[in-house]
Motif scaffolding. Structure first.
Motif, PDB file in Angstrom:
ATOM      1  N   SER A  62       0.824  -1.214   0.000  1.00 36.09           N
ATOM      2  CA  SER A  62       0.000   0.000   0.000  1.00 36.09           C
ATOM      3  C   SER A  62       0.858   1.264   0.000  1.00 36.09           C
ATOM      4  O   SER A  62       0.404   2.328   0.412  1.00 36.09           O
ATOM      5  N   ILE A  63       2.096   1.132  -0.455  1.00 37.11           N
ATOM      6  CA  ILE A  63       3.036   2.271  -0.368  1.00 37.11           C
ATOM      7  C   ILE A  63       2.548   3.484  -1.171  1.00 37.11           C
ATOM      8  O   ILE A  63       2.822   4.627  -0.807  1.00 37.11           O
ATOM      9  N   ASN A  64       1.792   3.233  -2.224  1.00 36.43           N
ATOM     10  CA  ASN A  64       1.289   4.366  -3.015  1.00 36.43           C
ATOM     11  C   ASN A  64       0.206   5.143  -2.285  1.00 36.43           C
ATOM     12  O   ASN A  64      -0.092   6.283  -2.632  1.00 36.43           O
ATOM     13  N   GLN A  65      -0.390   4.511  -1.273  1.00 40.98           N
ATOM     14  CA  GLN A  65      -1.440   5.201  -0.507  1.00 40.98           C
ATOM     15  C   GLN A  65      -0.869   6.043   0.632  1.00 40.98           C
ATOM     16  O   GLN A  65      -1.590   6.800   1.267  1.00 40.98           O
ATOM     17  N   PHE A  66       0.420   5.864   0.947  1.00 39.45           N
ATOM     18  CA  PHE A  66       1.035   6.640   2.033  1.00 39.45           C
ATOM     19  C   PHE A  66       1.282   8.064   1.550  1.00 39.45           C
ATOM     20  O   PHE A  66       2.055   8.293   0.630  1.00 39.45           O
ATOM     21  N   ARG A  67       0.586   9.000   2.202  1.00 39.47           N
ATOM     22  CA  ARG A  67       0.678  10.391   1.750  1.00 39.47           C
ATOM     23  C   ARG A  67       1.624  11.226   2.607  1.00 39.47           C
ATOM     24  O   ARG A  67       1.800  12.406   2.365  1.00 39.47           O
ATOM     25  N   GLY A  68       2.190  10.623   3.621  1.00 42.07           N
ATOM     26  CA  GLY A  68       3.144  11.340   4.471  1.00 42.07           C
ATOM     27  C   GLY A  68       2.493  12.286   5.448  1.00 42.07           C
ATOM     28  O   GLY A  68       3.142  13.178   5.987  1.00 42.07           O
ATOM     29  N   GLU A  69       1.187  12.111   5.681  1.00 41.62           N
ATOM     30  CA  GLU A  69       0.493  12.996   6.632  1.00 41.62           C
ATOM     31  C   GLU A  69       0.892  12.673   8.067  1.00 41.62           C
ATOM     32  O   GLU A  69       0.928  13.544   8.924  1.00 41.62           O
ATOM     33  N   SER A  70       1.134  11.389   8.331  1.00 41.21           N
ATOM     34  CA  SER A  70       1.672  11.021   9.647  1.00 41.21           C
ATOM     35  C   SER A  70       3.085  10.496   9.442  1.00 41.21           C
ATOM     36  O   SER A  70       3.492  10.196   8.321  1.00 41.21           O
ATOM     37  N   GLN A  71       3.834  10.437  10.553  1.00 40.24           N
ATOM     38  CA  GLN A  71       5.206   9.939  10.424  1.00 40.24           C
ATOM     39  C   GLN A  71       5.170   8.458  10.072  1.00 40.24           C
ATOM     40  O   GLN A  71       4.257   7.740  10.478  1.00 40.24           O
ATOM     41  N   LEU A  72       6.183   8.033   9.344  1.00 42.31           N
ATOM     42  CA  LEU A  72       6.210   6.643   8.896  1.00 42.31           C
ATOM     43  C   LEU A  72       6.181   5.671  10.080  1.00 42.31           C
ATOM     44  O   LEU A  72       5.493   4.643  10.036  1.00 42.31           O
ATOM     45  N   GLY A  73       6.920   6.024  11.145  1.00 47.82           N
ATOM     46  CA  GLY A  73       6.943   5.158  12.331  1.00 47.82           C
ATOM     47  C   GLY A  73       5.556   4.974  12.919  1.00 47.82           C
ATOM     48  O   GLY A  73       5.152   3.867  13.281  1.00 47.82           O
TER      49      GLY A  73
END
Lengths: 186, 142
Positions: A62-73
């Motif tokens: 689902s990496i394409n859905q990660f928008r960076g709104e929260s920290q990756l951790g």
């Protein structure tokens, strides 16, 4: 922290462009964080390691859905806590038809008879945590083991701050009830 | 502030800021009942123990295992995609000509019958059941 975040995003961009080695770097960077969460909820078991792997596989898919709104951790911790709670549910379902409860009791007895005090104490606390309801355990792991703040824990679990505080308080009261008689035996 | 709340306030004091009223109440209660301080210390100690519980790491080849599983998943996805393509490919070659022929046939049928109905579209009239099993025909044949 900003640099760290930017580097995470750079790595994610590289993964999106087909660089799988960048993903290995992400795994290396966050495996300890994920380990804390899954081992915290599930204990040090092979299943916990499998769940840990699943966390990163889900993220990869689902990496394409990660928008960076929260920290990756935080994002990975959210996946980790959800998969760990699912695993607990699965365990409960399967233990309904098995002798798992019996073996658990045996382990507890064995732990109580061990003489390494520190190890014994840790194991007893671990077993006490295992007896908590899942929602209390999740708060305890995120708040006390992972070291997230009340607000961060609330965001990860998608509950109000007050719920986190009350669950934590009730978890500790339950732990005291479980541990006090055991402490008297030691 | 009731005594029954003292445990809650002790736990709350470990986790968040107390209000002035709560602070005052807690201090007064601890002065009156020193065992409450040991209760607070017990919880503090427990928190410390819990925080060190999950210091374990995954196995040393964890990254390798994850990447292998990702590779396997991708391979499986590709394989299932290939299987679909393998099945679809022979049809792909004939699908366009078949569609053209079908459209021509349907148009022709509609044109010659000069009516728009399912029967005229497929170029066949529905045979009634009586015609299919006409006892008269059967008798003649015998």
């Amino acid at each position: 922290m900003k640099n760290q975040l930017e580097t995470d995003l750079e790595l994610i961009d590289s993964v999106r462009n087909g660089d799988t080695f960048a993903f290995t770097k992400i795994v290396g960077r966050y495996k300890s964080k994920v380990a804390t969460t899954v081992f915290g909820v599930l204990g040090k078991t092979q299943e916990a390691e499998d769940v840990g792997q699943e966390v990163f596989i889900r993220f990869f898919k689902s990496i394409n859905q990660f928008r960076g709104e929260s920290q990756l951790g935080t994002y990975l911790t959210r996946i980790a806590i959800n998969l760990s709670l699912n695993e607990l549910k699965r365990r409960k379902r399967s233990s309904f038809f098995s002798f798992e409860d019996w073996t658990e009791t045996k382990i507890e007895e064995k732990v109580q008879s061990e003489h390494s005090e520190d190890l014994e104490r840790k194991e007893i606390v671990r077993k006490a945590i295992d007896q908590l309801p899942d929602k209390f355990k999740a708060v305890l792991v995120l708040r006390l083991m992972d070291g997230y703040s009340t607000e961060e824990t609330a965001k990860i679990l998608e509950v109000p701050n007050g719920t986190v505080l009350s669950r934590l308080s009730r978890a500790q009261q339950k732990l005291k009830k479980i541990l006090t008689p055991l402490e008297a035996d030691i | 502030m009731k005594t029954k709340n003292i445990n809650e306030i002790i736990l709350k004091s470990l986790d968040s800021e107390l209000s002035e009223e709560e602070k005052r109440f807690l201090d007064e209660e601890i002065q009156k009942h020193p065992e409450l301080q040991s209760e607070r210390d017990w919880h503090m100690k427990l928190r410390g123990e819990i925080s060190t519980l999950s210091s374990a790491e995954f196995s040393s080849d964890f990254e390798l295992k994850v990447m292998n599983r990702i590779r396997t998943t991708k391979h499986e996805e590709r394989e299932s995609g290939n299987l679909f393509l393998q099945l679809a490919l022979p049809f792909k070659r004939v699908v366009l000509p078949a569609m053209i022929v079908l459209i021509i046939l349907l148009t022709y049928n509609l044109t010659i019958t000069e009516s728009v109905s399912a029967e005229s579209l497929i170029g066949m009239s529905t045979v009634p059941m009586e015609d299919l099993f006409d006892p008269g025909t059967t008798l003649i044949l015998e």
